[in-house]
Design a protein around this motif. Sequence first.
Motif, PDB file in Angstrom:
ATOM      1  N   GLN A  98      -0.414  -1.310   4.122  1.00 46.07           N
ATOM      2  CA  GLN A  98       0.763  -0.579   3.630  1.00 46.07           C
ATOM      3  C   GLN A  98       2.030  -1.034   4.357  1.00 46.07           C
ATOM      4  N   ARG A  99       1.910  -1.276   5.652  1.00 43.25           N
ATOM      5  CA  ARG A  99       3.080  -1.725   6.398  1.00 43.25           C
ATOM      6  C   ARG A  99       3.545  -3.088   5.910  1.00 43.25           C
ATOM      7  N   TYR A 100       2.583  -3.999   5.710  1.00 43.00           N
ATOM      8  CA  TYR A 100       2.967  -5.323   5.229  1.00 43.00           C
ATOM      9  C   TYR A 100       3.603  -5.227   3.845  1.00 43.00           C
ATOM     10  N   GLU A 101       3.040  -4.391   3.008  1.00 44.27           N
ATOM     11  CA  GLU A 101       3.578  -4.291   1.645  1.00 44.27           C
ATOM     12  C   GLU A 101       4.992  -3.738   1.635  1.00 44.27           C
ATOM     13  N   LEU A 102       5.242  -2.786   2.492  1.00 44.64           N
ATOM     14  CA  LEU A 102       6.616  -2.283   2.598  1.00 44.64           C
ATOM     15  C   LEU A 102       7.561  -3.398   3.043  1.00 44.64           C
ATOM     16  N   MET A 103       7.121  -4.153   4.054  1.00 43.38           N
ATOM     17  CA  MET A 103       7.980  -5.223   4.551  1.00 43.38           C
ATOM     18  C   MET A 103       8.203  -6.299   3.495  1.00 43.38           C
ATOM     19  N   TYR A 104       7.172  -6.516   2.680  1.00 41.90           N
ATOM     20  CA  TYR A 104       7.311  -7.497   1.601  1.00 41.90           C
ATOM     21  C   TYR A 104       8.319  -7.001   0.566  1.00 41.90           C
ATOM     22  N   GLU A 105       8.148  -5.757   0.183  1.00 44.52           N
ATOM     23  CA  GLU A 105       9.080  -5.194  -0.801  1.00 44.52           C
ATOM     24  C   GLU A 105      10.504  -5.225  -0.290  1.00 44.52           C
ATOM     25  N   ALA A 106      10.651  -4.990   1.006  1.00 42.83           N
ATOM     26  CA  ALA A 106      11.986  -4.952   1.584  1.00 42.83           C
ATOM     27  C   ALA A 106      12.486  -6.349   1.947  1.00 42.83           C
ATOM     28  N   CYS A 107      11.676  -7.379   1.636  1.00 40.47           N
ATOM     29  CA  CYS A 107      12.054  -8.765   1.923  1.00 40.47           C
ATOM     30  C   CYS A 107      12.301  -9.014   3.405  1.00 40.47           C
ATOM     31  N   LEU A 108      11.447  -8.506   4.219  1.00 45.48           N
ATOM     32  CA  LEU A 108      11.567  -8.745   5.655  1.00 45.48           C
ATOM     33  C   LEU A 108      10.575  -9.799   6.125  1.00 45.48           C
ATOM     34  N   VAL A 109       9.804 -10.366   5.209  1.00 45.89           N
ATOM     35  CA  VAL A 109       8.880 -11.445   5.555  1.00 45.89           C
ATOM     36  C   VAL A 109       9.229 -12.675   4.722  1.00 45.89           C
ATOM     37  N   ALA A 110       8.932 -13.832   5.281  1.00 46.57           N
ATOM     38  CA  ALA A 110       9.406 -15.075   4.669  1.00 46.57           C
ATOM     39  C   ALA A 110       8.827 -15.332   3.284  1.00 46.57           C
ATOM     40  N   GLU A 111       7.660 -14.773   2.989  1.00 44.54           N
ATOM     41  CA  GLU A 111       7.043 -14.989   1.686  1.00 44.54           C
ATOM     42  C   GLU A 111       7.920 -14.498   0.552  1.00 44.54           C
ATOM     43  N   CYS A 112       8.738 -13.521   0.855  1.00 43.32           N
ATOM     44  CA  CYS A 112       9.621 -12.973  -0.168  1.00 43.32           C
ATOM     45  C   CYS A 112      10.624 -14.046  -0.555  1.00 43.32           C
TER      46      CYS A 112
END
Lengths: 277, 277
Positions: free
Chosen positions: A146-160
């Motif tokens: 869930q934490r990773y998914e939030l960070m992904y949605e918020a574009c805080l990880v490079a994969e975004c």
Amino acid sequence: MTVRLGDALPSGSFESDHHSLQAGLRAWIENKTGHPAGYLEQLYTFADRDREPSSDPNTRRISISYLGLVREQSALGSDRPQWLGWYEYFPWEDHRDRRPPVLDAIIEGLDEWASSDSEQHASRRHRIDHAFGRVGPGWNEDLALQRYELMYEACLVAECGRLRGPGFGRAMAGDHRRILATGIARLRAKIKYHPVVFELMPNSFTLLGLQQTVEALAGLRLHKPNFRRQVDQQELIEETGEITSETRGRPAKLFRYRRSILEARALAGSRLPIARD
Amino acid sequence: MTVRLGDALPSGSFESDHHSLQAGLRAWIENKTGHPAGYLEQLYTFADRDREPSSDPNTRRISISYLGLVREQSALGSDRPQWLGWYEYFPWEDHRDRRPPVLDAIIEGLDEWASSDSEQHASRRHRIDHAFGRVGPGWNEDLALQRYELMYEACLVAECGRLRGPGFGRAMAGDHRRILATGIARLRAKIKYHPVVFELMPNSFTLLGLQQTVEALAGLRLHKPNFRRQVDQQELIEETGEITSETRGRPAKLFRYRRSILEARALAGSRLPIARD
DNA sequence: CTTCATATACTCGAATCGAGTATAAAGGAG
DNA sequence: CTCCTTTATACTCGATTCGAGTATATGAAG
């Protein structure tokens, strides 16, 4: 711990002679990595369409992921993949020493993202508070996905695609980091009711060694006396009779896992108030 | 409870406009069955080669199965699929009234199968004793899949090519009964640490109704006072203020599920002895 | 021999759990 | 109306588990 092949999980297409995927995978792992797979379970099947942003949106790549546990082996030469701790990719998940300082920046980024949409603000805020332990009983190590998914949605990880800010943690190929997050979450939940930790231990080990392995998985520091009591009353291990003296401190007894016990006991009781009569 | 379409689970190929499988499936279910899906989770991906004994052994059919929970609706006309209890297919799994008499014949058949191979005799015997509760703490409702798999291996179910004996329970198309067994096992394990039962309940319900739903899932009779205490201290429900008087006995209070509580509480504690400091 | 670091053993009160009992409130039989 | 059956709800009690902490043992280093 994950096998490193240029920041990707080991993968391949599933042509094999084996009838079952599991059997084919077991052979494939041993062949490819040199490590025999001990424990192996299906993790999740990823089939969303936008898994690879670059490719044709009308194709769908299906990945059936498996979670495997193997004992770490001595170095096997540089042609073989090396082991790498997963906290390289998820530095915010390691709470063994202290609350990781990077969490402050992450939560700041998430809050900003939550505020950026007035309609979804409240619901995003709820999810963040829950996943990062700002409400309720605090940090819950099981919520890694869930934490990773939030960070992904918020574009805080490079994969975004449209990353803003530095991009937390080391990135992986494709959506492999999401898969790894899924595996971490699954494993962290699993160790609580099934003794899979022993698949990571050598034949004989100390209680501290066992505890440190669990701590590495959970990303948490555990209470030593209570950990020992728990292990003890589960009757999952027995003394080998030997003693080790790795540097410093009183030498420790060595233990081994009692494989046979699994068949005889119900692991982690039923939690349902069953009527007996 | 499962949707009946001629003794098969509802299924179809996954062409859809949706990016995520889950979203596509949700729409598909609502369209096809008329029931909106409440809870939905990926169950397992079946990809073994011999799933359909009749077909070409060089093709592989991949099925991504999902477990969904919906509230039972009033009858919708005969063109819509009907609900059917899963104990039609697994009569040996229902221990609510008594230990099902059919278990004797099943275990007899399994014992015979175990004895028929002198090399594997001991290991088969172990698996049977464990899955059917002849050793250890007795019957464990979570082992539904292991039980089905043993029966399949021993050819005690009709899906097996060379069935011997009557074939226990009602058969399903293809390997759907294995999929259903997987779902039952997963759901039975899940209700212990996640409040998914409420996805099956109407908006307001009595405590006995809730208990009977859990009992139907687990296939067990529960201890009423303790069940109430457990529900109570989890703070997952609250009184609506209303009272029902369904036939017979003292009228019962009605309760509703507190959806909000989920975000605030850790469900079923951590089971790890965490150090705090 | 003292200090440090680790191992291992024990304690104690709080919370939870299994099992059971007691009382309340409706409807139906006589 | 009274009693009986049925279900609802409240309470009790001892055993076990759990969180948290303390105490002692045993090696190595200085």
